[in-house]
Design a protein around this motif. Sequence first.
Motif, short mmCIF file in Angstrom:
data_model
loop_
_atom_site.label_atom_id
_atom_site.label_comp_id
_atom_site.label_asym_id
_atom_site.label_seq_id
_atom_site.Cartn_x
_atom_site.Cartn_y
_atom_site.Cartn_z
N LYS A 1 13.13 32.23 43.67
CA LYS A 1 12.85 33.49 44.36
C LYS A 1 13.65 34.64 43.78
O LYS A 1 13.25 35.80 43.87
CB LYS A 1 13.12 33.36 45.86
CG LYS A 1 12.05 32.56 46.58
CD LYS A 1 12.41 32.30 48.02
CE LYS A 1 11.39 31.40 48.69
NZ LYS A 1 11.79 31.01 50.05
N ILE B 1 8.97 26.32 42.42
CA ILE B 1 9.14 27.09 43.66
C ILE B 1 9.37 26.19 44.87
O ILE B 1 10.08 26.57 45.81
CB ILE B 1 7.93 28.04 43.90
CG1 ILE B 1 8.09 28.88 45.18
CG2 ILE B 1 6.62 27.28 43.98
CD1 ILE B 1 9.13 29.94 45.12
N VAL B 2 8.84 24.97 44.84
CA VAL B 2 9.01 24.08 45.98
C VAL B 2 10.37 23.38 45.92
O VAL B 2 11.07 23.26 46.92
CB VAL B 2 7.88 23.03 46.04
CG1 VAL B 2 8.10 22.06 47.17
CG2 VAL B 2 6.54 23.73 46.18
N TYR C 1 8.20 40.85 44.77
CA TYR C 1 6.83 40.74 45.30
C TYR C 1 6.50 41.97 46.12
O TYR C 1 7.28 42.40 46.97
CB TYR C 1 6.76 39.46 46.14
CG TYR C 1 5.55 39.29 47.02
CD1 TYR C 1 4.25 39.46 46.53
CD2 TYR C 1 5.70 38.92 48.35
CE1 TYR C 1 3.15 39.27 47.35
CE2 TYR C 1 4.60 38.73 49.18
CZ TYR C 1 3.33 38.91 48.68
OH TYR C 1 2.25 38.73 49.49
N PRO D 1 13.69 26.54 45.61
CA PRO D 1 13.15 27.82 46.09
C PRO D 1 14.08 29.02 45.85
O PRO D 1 13.61 30.07 45.41
CB PRO D 1 12.94 27.58 47.59
CG PRO D 1 13.70 26.36 47.92
CD PRO D 1 13.80 25.56 46.67
N LEU D 2 15.37 28.86 46.09
CA LEU D 2 16.23 30.04 46.00
C LEU D 2 16.37 30.55 44.57
O LEU D 2 16.23 31.75 44.30
CB LEU D 2 17.62 29.73 46.56
CG LEU D 2 17.67 29.55 48.08
CD1 LEU D 2 19.10 29.65 48.58
CD2 LEU D 2 16.80 30.56 48.79
N PRO E 1 3.78 42.88 48.74
CA PRO E 1 2.67 42.32 49.50
C PRO E 1 1.52 43.31 49.67
O PRO E 1 1.70 44.51 49.49
CB PRO E 1 3.28 41.99 50.86
CG PRO E 1 4.61 42.62 50.90
CD PRO E 1 4.97 43.11 49.56
N THR F 1 4.77 32.73 45.66
CA THR F 1 5.99 33.32 46.20
C THR F 1 6.67 32.45 47.25
O THR F 1 7.70 32.84 47.79
CB THR F 1 5.68 34.69 46.83
OG1 THR F 1 4.59 34.52 47.74
CG2 THR F 1 5.30 35.70 45.79
N GLY F 2 6.08 31.30 47.56
CA GLY F 2 6.74 30.40 48.51
C GLY F 2 6.45 30.70 49.96
O GLY F 2 7.08 30.15 50.85
N ILE F 3 5.52 31.61 50.22
CA ILE F 3 5.19 31.93 51.61
C ILE F 3 4.33 30.82 52.21
O ILE F 3 4.56 30.39 53.34
CB ILE F 3 4.47 33.28 51.69
CG1 ILE F 3 5.43 34.40 51.28
CG2 ILE F 3 3.94 33.53 53.09
CD1 ILE F 3 4.78 35.74 51.16
N LEU F 4 3.36 30.34 51.43
CA LEU F 4 2.49 29.27 51.91
C LEU F 4 2.87 27.96 51.23
O LEU F 4 3.22 27.95 50.05
CB LEU F 4 1.03 29.59 51.57
CG LEU F 4 0.28 30.57 52.46
CD1 LEU F 4 -1.11 30.80 51.89
CD2 LEU F 4 0.19 30.06 53.88
N PRO F 5 2.79 26.85 51.97
CA PRO F 5 3.01 25.56 51.33
C PRO F 5 1.84 25.24 50.40
O PRO F 5 0.71 25.65 50.62
CB PRO F 5 3.06 24.58 52.51
CG PRO F 5 2.38 25.27 53.63
CD PRO F 5 2.53 26.74 53.42
N PHE G 1 11.61 36.63 40.84
CA PHE G 1 10.46 37.53 40.97
C PHE G 1 10.69 38.55 42.08
O PHE G 1 11.52 38.38 42.96
CB PHE G 1 9.17 36.74 41.22
CG PHE G 1 9.12 36.02 42.55
CD1 PHE G 1 8.82 36.72 43.72
CD2 PHE G 1 9.35 34.66 42.62
CE1 PHE G 1 8.76 36.06 44.92
CE2 PHE G 1 9.31 34.00 43.85
CZ PHE G 1 9.01 34.70 44.99
N ARG H 1 0.17 44.12 52.37
CA ARG H 1 0.40 44.94 53.57
C ARG H 1 1.87 45.37 53.56
O ARG H 1 2.74 44.56 53.83
CB ARG H 1 0.13 44.07 54.80
CG ARG H 1 -0.37 44.78 56.03
CD ARG H 1 -0.39 43.79 57.18
NE ARG H 1 0.86 43.05 57.22
CZ ARG H 1 1.94 43.47 57.87
NH1 ARG H 1 1.93 44.57 58.54
NH2 ARG H 1 3.05 42.76 57.86
N TYR I 1 19.70 40.66 46.87
CA TYR I 1 19.48 40.33 45.46
C TYR I 1 20.72 40.62 44.60
O TYR I 1 20.62 40.66 43.38
CB TYR I 1 18.28 41.08 44.90
CG TYR I 1 16.93 40.56 45.39
CD1 TYR I 1 16.29 39.51 44.73
CD2 TYR I 1 16.32 41.12 46.49
CE1 TYR I 1 15.07 39.03 45.18
CE2 TYR I 1 15.09 40.65 46.94
CZ TYR I 1 14.47 39.61 46.29
OH TYR I 1 13.26 39.14 46.72
#
Lengths: 244, 546
Positions: A77, A69-70, A82, A73-74, A84, A52-56, A80, A86, A106
């Motif tokens: 994103k 995704i890298v 997502y 990104p836009l 989470p 999802t592009g949260i973590l590298p 999808f 939490r 969106y």
Amino acid sequence: MIKVITINNVTKHYPGNKRAVNNLNLSIPDGEIFGFLGPNGAGKSTTIKMITGILPIDEGSIIINGNDIVKEPLATKKKFGYVPDRPDVFLRLRGIEYLNFIGDIYDVPKEIREEKIERLTKEFGIYHDLNDHIHTYSHGMRQKIVVSGVLLHDPDVWILDEPLSGLDPKSSYTLKQMMREHAARGKTVFFSTHVLEVVEQLCDEVAIINNGKLEFHGNMDEMRDQFKSGETLEHIFLELTSNE
Amino acid sequence: MNKTWNLIKVTLKMQYSSVGKSNSEKYGVYILLIFLIPFAFIIFSVANTIIQEMYQVLSPSGNESLILGVTFLSLSFILFLVSIGSILSSFYFSEDIESFIPYPFQPYQLMVAKAATPFIHLYITTAIFFLPILLFYGAISHAFFLYYLYGLLLFLLIPVIPFILSALIVMFFMRFANISKNKDRTKVFAGLLSLLFIIGINVAIRLNQDPGQLAEMLTGALQQQNGLLETLTKFIPTAFVGTMALADHDTVKGLLYLLGMIVLSGLGILLFLTMGQTLYFKGVLGLNEGNKSTKNKSISRTKVVSHHVWITYVLKELKIIFRTPTFLLQCVIQSLFAPVFLVVILLLENSASLGELLANFEGKYVILILFLVTLFILGVNPTSTSAISKDGTDWYLNLYYPISMKQIITSKIIAAWMINLLSILLILLASLFLINIPTTILIMWLLLALEVNWFTSLVGTYLDFLKPKLKWTDEQEVFKSRMISLKVLMFEVGIFGTIVLLLWNIPIIQGLWVTTILLFLLLAIAIFTIHYLLNKKIAEKHYQQI
Ligand SMILES: Nc1ncnc2c1ncn2[C@@H]1O[C@H](COP(=O)(O)OP(=O)(O)O)[C@@H](O)[C@H]1O
Ligand SMILES: [Mg+2]
């Protein structure tokens, strides 16, 4: 078969030099429900956060529906939605404000929004709570508002991290039903879980991850075939994840 | 006892732990302390002057112990006020009480642990106000060892009764008054009250600044109303008993008074633990956040609104700031403090003459001064320096939404800019109605202020983006013990203070227009540079690393 998510040789270290995900290769086919199974700490959330592009991503690449995704990104994103693990999002916003916010970012047209918000939130039983601030919601209600947000923009790929934990049986049933409907419309559902029964009930295909490594990938029958027949899924799961 | 001690340690650790604080933050605190030393000297010398003058007037008539009486009385009052805020935040606003409840602690153990933080505040306050006076009075009255021993014991005992008094009052209110139904509203209310208090104190201090004059006024009042003071001290028994113990420390009477003080404090603690238990636990449990609307209210169609992404994101930022009590207080209400204070000062001064004074000054100098003042007032606003940190655990949402990081950061800058508009508006109104600044200067200033606003909002957001504090559980942590505001201010005032100094002294630069245009261009260069740095950081995907 067309692959909607392709994970190529992906590796991820956290500071402290632990390999949370180790050289992972995985492709997820279009129009199916795909289960990502593994015990706690296996690397499921880490993988999903890279998708999802949260973590590298330390090494390797991830492609969603043809977009990297890298690199883009836009565009990626937008494809999808997502949910989470939490679901505590924007607690100071009202439920309806959150859904409008999602609709705005969106580009969901107003007419579609009106119809969908009413239908989705009524199905989940949170329609009458929409004017309340999200911090007055219970865990399950928060999850439902986030799921409503995702279905509002109807993405090609729906990614969920441990979606069924914290839901009561009725809501759990509703969510599973929604996942099935999403796949039935030719879209893809990718979710992680550590619960076997969920995989048995829902999935067309499954991958098992343990200690950051892929242990198995195939459909449910293959999974049973590969191991001694007659053995329960639980045994297989325990066997696969017991080493170490 | 052991358990209670452990509980105290845990609560204190959660408040003051240095884990997660960087070295630079720690050094920053030391630097701040060094800066405070001269300030402390000023306070000491003022206290010394006052005591000496009062002693000279009062000792011939044998009334010098009134000095101690005034000290104990005003100290009790200050401690009482400090307790209110500290008790509210420790007993009611900190979120940890609910996590302690399920454990097998005695209620009194929880009460003691919760009281630890307020007591630290109270002892610091007592140390600042009481110890210097104790020393100076001792020196001037040639006191001996016993006096200082009594003084030290009293130092330990003084905060007890004011604390208990304010604790019982607060707990009574929180238990029975309606405000306890809504934590958010109570927070804003308490914050506003303390702000008014600060403004009041500032005004009072401004009204009588000269310590000699102040001492004269005090002794005058004391001599006239000798009886009144005694009645007042008796009203707060520990103030009276404490005074007597210290004044008569060399007789048996003094010892008895000291024992009386110990007994009183002990009784107070018992009262607090017994009454407090019923009042506190009934009041704090079920303290809910925010209001839940009554059910069966269907959303009207108009609630489904659509905005452009830019508008929706900035609106989201503003909504969260205005709806979170801590953010509202820190970012909006407290930032209005400086302008409001300015207005109060202008009202107190003969402001018309200030306008005349400004009119006589050359335009260049007026705009330079206004520029610096504006930079300072806008620079201290923490909205921008908390732009990223405010998001807390929500920050990662920004990473998977299909909005570019550049747009997210810019929206946050815009939100900070808009909140600062309130300060600018207040200053503008004050200048229009109170000072009569010439219109041309006012317009120039307004244009500059809008640009300064962008500069400070940008710098704050950029620095917060470099090293945000996202792992907080209580919103206070976003603002407490972070050195970023100081850094930002030093950076901004450092650069533009130097520039103003240069412009001020370069004789070729003359006139309002030239100066304004120069400032405008220099600001533009600074803004451009920082945007460039920001974009570079964004391109490096710094946002995934924080
Ligand atoms: N932010 C982090 N920093 C360091 N280690 C982490 C972090 N998040 C997860 N890990 C570690 O990475 C491994 C995988 O975690 P995760 O992906 O969350 O597992 P799960 O399959 O339960 O979702 C675990 O061993 C966990 O301890
Ligand atoms: Mg997980």
